[in-house]
Design a protein around this motif. Structure first.
Motif, mmCIF file in Angstrom:
data_model
loop_
_atom_site.group_PDB
_atom_site.id
_atom_site.type_symbol
_atom_site.label_atom_id
_atom_site.label_comp_id
_atom_site.label_asym_id
_atom_site.label_seq_id
_atom_site.Cartn_x
_atom_site.Cartn_y
_atom_site.Cartn_z
ATOM 1 N N SER A 565 24.615 -0.347 -13.523
ATOM 2 C CA SER A 565 23.386 0.380 -13.847
ATOM 3 C C SER A 565 22.188 -0.259 -13.165
ATOM 4 O O SER A 565 22.013 -1.477 -13.215
ATOM 5 N N LEU A 567 19.288 1.779 -13.648
ATOM 6 C CA LEU A 567 18.300 2.679 -14.247
ATOM 7 C C LEU A 567 17.076 1.888 -14.678
ATOM 8 O O LEU A 567 17.185 0.779 -15.204
ATOM 9 N N ASN A 577 20.510 4.413 -10.753
ATOM 10 C CA ASN A 577 21.762 5.115 -11.019
ATOM 11 C C ASN A 577 22.594 4.324 -12.013
ATOM 12 O O ASN A 577 22.355 3.137 -12.257
ATOM 13 N N GLN A 578 23.576 4.987 -12.562
ATOM 14 C CA GLN A 578 24.470 4.358 -13.533
ATOM 15 C C GLN A 578 25.830 5.030 -13.476
ATOM 16 O O GLN A 578 25.924 6.249 -13.316
ATOM 17 N N TYR A 579 26.872 4.222 -13.578
ATOM 18 C CA TYR A 579 28.197 4.785 -13.799
ATOM 19 C C TYR A 579 28.968 3.866 -14.719
ATOM 20 O O TYR A 579 28.762 2.648 -14.753
ATOM 21 N N TYR A 613 28.300 9.337 -15.287
ATOM 22 C CA TYR A 613 27.594 9.091 -14.029
ATOM 23 C C TYR A 613 26.204 9.695 -14.118
ATOM 24 O O TYR A 613 26.015 10.814 -14.602
ATOM 25 N N GLU A 614 25.207 8.937 -13.629
ATOM 26 C CA GLU A 614 23.820 9.400 -13.632
ATOM 27 C C GLU A 614 23.120 8.833 -12.405
ATOM 28 O O GLU A 614 23.273 7.646 -12.098
ATOM 29 N N ASN A 615 22.363 9.664 -11.716
ATOM 30 C CA ASN A 615 21.696 9.206 -10.492
ATOM 31 C C ASN A 615 20.392 9.979 -10.309
ATOM 32 O O ASN A 615 20.311 11.167 -10.641
ATOM 33 N N TYR A 616 19.372 9.274 -9.764
ATOM 34 C CA TYR A 616 18.062 9.887 -9.545
ATOM 35 C C TYR A 616 17.675 9.782 -8.074
ATOM 36 O O TYR A 616 17.886 8.747 -7.441
ATOM 37 N N GLY A 626 17.264 14.113 -11.232
ATOM 38 C CA GLY A 626 18.408 13.390 -11.764
ATOM 39 C C GLY A 626 19.599 14.311 -11.928
ATOM 40 O O GLY A 626 19.453 15.492 -12.263
ATOM 41 N N TYR A 628 23.637 14.396 -13.696
ATOM 42 C CA TYR A 628 24.353 13.741 -14.780
ATOM 43 C C TYR A 628 25.734 14.361 -14.922
ATOM 44 O O TYR A 628 25.900 15.581 -14.810
#
Length: 766
Positions: A565, A567, A577-579, A613-616, A626, A628
């Motif tokens: 992460s 974020l 981002n995060q996974y 999963y999250e990304n900007y 973003g 998701y």
């Protein structure tokens, strides 16, 4: 006297006159402080260079010292502009850590802490607890420590610490507030001198030089014309002024009153027979407008150009760009390469040296600036390290640099307070105590508690780290907590629920963790817990409610997870981002089942795979986007009744509000969900965001006439969730004003406000 002698003396006289004439043509540039407004100084330098006006001496205060030092080291105006526009400058001027430099392995478990109170343990005759409540600076020095080593070390080596031997002789001014006087720097560590000159009180951390704590030079001398005249005595002065003396304080403005008490008035005048004062109209700019480089450079440039004929009429001597660039190139060609070998740890007990040394484990071989940067920020990612101040000293014998690291360790104890204030029932209070120690191994231990209507929790644990070529840690975590959906939300999941619903958990997990590069880590372990659900079943076949039911499950698991992460915010991220992927093998035993004679009916094994999963992405300066995605695949069988089953199903809860409501429409053993999050940035601290999610269960769990659960057909339904919010973020405190909509549920439209950090301990099966 012979003709030969006459010619000789004539020649000597000519050279003397030429020397005196040249000396009479020396030009000194003086630059004031003023924060970001000082970027205009670069425009002045650019205009002078383009018109072949020499700059023989330079003196500055605060931002004037920053610009002046860069020029004195041989940086051209265009190179200075490039530095100020870089992400690196943004990070060291704001104190933010570049996400690319963070070492995720050291990231602790996130806690809802808003304020920390370090507690110093000092043994005199007994242990003294000394809490520290107020920070001495807003901007973290971590990025600046690295940036100044990178920027100033080589020029300082070439000059031998003598500022007269730089590309342009240089002076800067700092303030000794204890002795209440200005301090002029003409020798020593160039980076330290500039750092002291720009250290504005409460914004940047003060620096100690020769045992004296020094602050921004603007406190006592914000326009060092007197320094220029006393030290260099040039024939012509050019002053670049980007600040004003303080205004008379208002009775209701405490900050203005304090500044008036501390800061002395500065004489910003230059007599006409001595030179020229360039004064700019910068009222619409603040001292923190570092993003407006081009505008400010242009203001300085245009002002200097408007006076260029006046300057030329006073200064007949010229220096061509060709000659200037040749001298600049010659000076910088002497810079030794920034290579390091010997690492000397200072400031801490020798028992802790080994731990620090492991971050620079190069077997006494040379290592590059890039390798130093990786090790430096890796070390600072460890929250047990408070600060590392690097100093590079040139080693003539080895033809590289010895790296001196002055290390400060965090306090052994920290008290944390936080939580969340809400218009709903998600009000939470948090208190935590963290202990950490550093020897050959790093140890930390914590105990914390949360209190509220929806959630109450108590946790404790410990983590032991061993830095080496193969970093690893061991972690033990114990959690007891309770989720109260009746008190928390005033509803269960339909209109005819008849009693409260409480969920209790107590568990322990033992795990080991390892880094996966700089950005991720892997953790694996085992756990055991007991889960208790107190609830009322719905109605039976003849319309009478069942009695309250208690479900007690004994759970054991083997688990592994990979996570990363970057974020920038837990509740409302706009960057990074995060996974996260986890796999659990779970064994459960129903301790409350009436069928205790048949073990197979009480026991279940299942696998659970979860991924998120999250990304900007930045679309432009104002808009980011973003994306998701989340999925869960569980092989767990349905329980004996619908109510108990729906309680235990994995839930999709992507927003702060969704974490405090029980909505059976967003629960399933197997599901996929996707979301999109457009964000509009009103300012650096305020943004408007909209989040839209589509929840797709593989099979929905339905209720039969006798309260038995059964599966629907595959992909027979889906749900929608949307939320819009105005968000204000300052450091660790976040406030969000939200309006949301659920396509199913008892309360489909919700409006409210959250201030703080809404965060619960993970459940056993998360």
């Amino acid at each position: 006297m012979s003709d030969l002698m006459k010619k000789f003396f004539t020649l000597i006289f000519f050279f003397v006159l030429l020397s005196l004439f040249a000396q009479a043509q020396k030009v000194g540039l003086v630059m004031s402080g003023g924060g970001a407004k000082g970027i205009a100084h670069i425009g002045v330098i650019k205009a002078l260079e383009e018109n072949n006006i020499p700059i023989d001496y330079i003196a500055g205060t605060s931002m004037g010292a920053v610009v002046g030092s860069l020029y004195a080291m041989g940086f051209s105006p265009d190179e200075m502009i490039q530095i100020l526009k870089s992400d690196d400058f943004k990070y060291w001027s704001t104190g933010e850590m570049n996400p690319e430099y963070k070492y995720f392995y050291f990231s602790p478990d996130i806690k809802p802490s808003l304020i920390e109170f370090p507690i110093n343990l000092k043994k005199i005759d007994s242990i003294l607890l000394k809490p520290t409540f107020l920070p001495t600076n807003i901007v973290s020095p971590h990025q600046m420590n690295y940036a100044f080593l990178n920027l100033f070390t080589q020029a300082n080596t070439v000059s031998g610490g003598n500022f007269d031997k730089l590309f342009v002789p240089f002076r800067c001014v700092a303030s000794d507030i204890y002795k209440k006087k200005a301090v002029v720097f003409g020798k020593g560590e160039l980076g330290d001198a500039v750092r002291a000159s720009m250290t504005y009180p409460f914004v940047y951390k003060p620096i100690s030089i020769d045992g004296n704590l020094l602050f921004d030079g603007g406190i006592y001398n914000n326009f060092p014309v007197n320094v220029m005249k006393d030290v260099f005595n040039p024939a012509y002065l050019i002053g670049s002024k980007v600040s004003e003396n303080l205004q008379k304080p208002d009775e209701n403005n405490l900050v203005q009153q304090i500044l008036n008490m501390v800061m002395s008035k500065t004489d910003f005048t230059i007599e006409k027979d001595e030179g020229l004062l360039l004064d700019f109209n910068l009222d619409k700019y603040s001292g923190f407008d570092f993003s407006k480089v081009d505008e400010l450079v242009k203001i300085g440039y245009d002002s200097a150009i408007s006076h260029i004929e006046e300057i030329k009429s006073r200064i007949s001597r010229r220096v061509t760009m060709t000659d200037l660039n040749s001298r600049r190139k010659d000076f910088q060609s002497k810079f030794p390469e920034l290579k390091f070998q010997n690492v000397i740890v200072e400031g801490i007990d020798k028992s802790k040296h080994w731990y620090i040394d492991q971050f620079f484990h190069y077997n006494n071989e040379e290592f590059s600036l890039k390798e130093f940067r990786e090790a430096y920020f890796k070390l600072l990612s460890d929250n047990k390290i408070l600060e590392v101040t690097p100093l590079a000293v040139y080693n003539e014998k080895n033809k590289n640099y010895d790296l001196h690291l002055n290390v400060k360790i965090s306090d052994l104890l920290k008290l944390s307070i936080g939580g969340n204030i809400s218009t709903s029932t998600s009000n939470q209070a948090y208190i935590g105590l963290n202990y950490q120690n550093l020897n050959e191994f790093a140890q930390s231990a914590w105990v914390d508690a949360q209190f509220g209507k929806s959630y109450n929790g108590f946790g404790l644990g410990t983590r032991i780290e061993a830095p080496s070529r193969k970093d690893w840690y061991m972690k033990l975590a114990i959690v007891f907590h309770k989720f109260d959906y009746y008190e928390g939300n005033k509803f269960f999941f339909n209109d005819y629920r008849t009693a409260n619903f409480n969920q209790y958990e107590g568990y322990g997990k033992l795990s080991a963790g390892f880094p996966l590069g700089n950005k991720a880590k892997i953790e694996a372990g085992m756990g055991y817990g007991v889960l208790i659900d107190d609830y009322a079943q719905l109605v039976d076949t003849v319309g009478f409610p069942f009695s309250d039911k208690t479900s007690i499950l004994s759970l054991g698991s083997l688990f592994g997870k990979i996570e990363s992460s970057t974020l920038d915010n837990y509740m409302y991220p706009v960057a990074g981002n995060q996974y996260k992927t986890s796999l659990q093998l779970v064994h459960s035993y129903d301790l409350s089942s009436d069928d205790t004679e048949i073990l197979s009916n009480n026991t279940d094994y299942w696998l659970q795979l979860k991924g998120k999963y999250e990304n900007y992405f930045n679309l432009n300066k104002k808009i980011s986007l973003g994306i998701y995605g989340e999925t869960t695949i569980s092989s767990r069988k349905l329980l004996e009744n619908y109510t108990g089953t729906i309680i235990q199903l994995p839930a999709f809860q992507p927003t702060p509000h969704s974490k405090i409501v029980f909505n059976p429409a967003f629960r399933a053993n197997q599901f996929f969900a996707a979301g999109i999050k457009p964000v509009y940035h009103l300012t650096d601290q305020i943004h408007f965001r909209t989040e839209a999610y589509w929840f797709i269960p593989y099979k929905t769990v339905l209720q039969s006439y006798n309260d038995k659960p059964y599966y629907s057909k595959a992909f027979s339904s889906s749900q929608f969730l949307a939320e819009s919010s105005f968000v204000f973020t300052f450091k660790s405190v976040t406030a969000g004003l939200y309006l949301n909509y659920y396509s199913a549920g008892t309360s489909r439209v919700n409006f409210g406000l959250n201030v703080g950090l809404l965060l619960f301990n993970d459940k056993f099966l998360e």
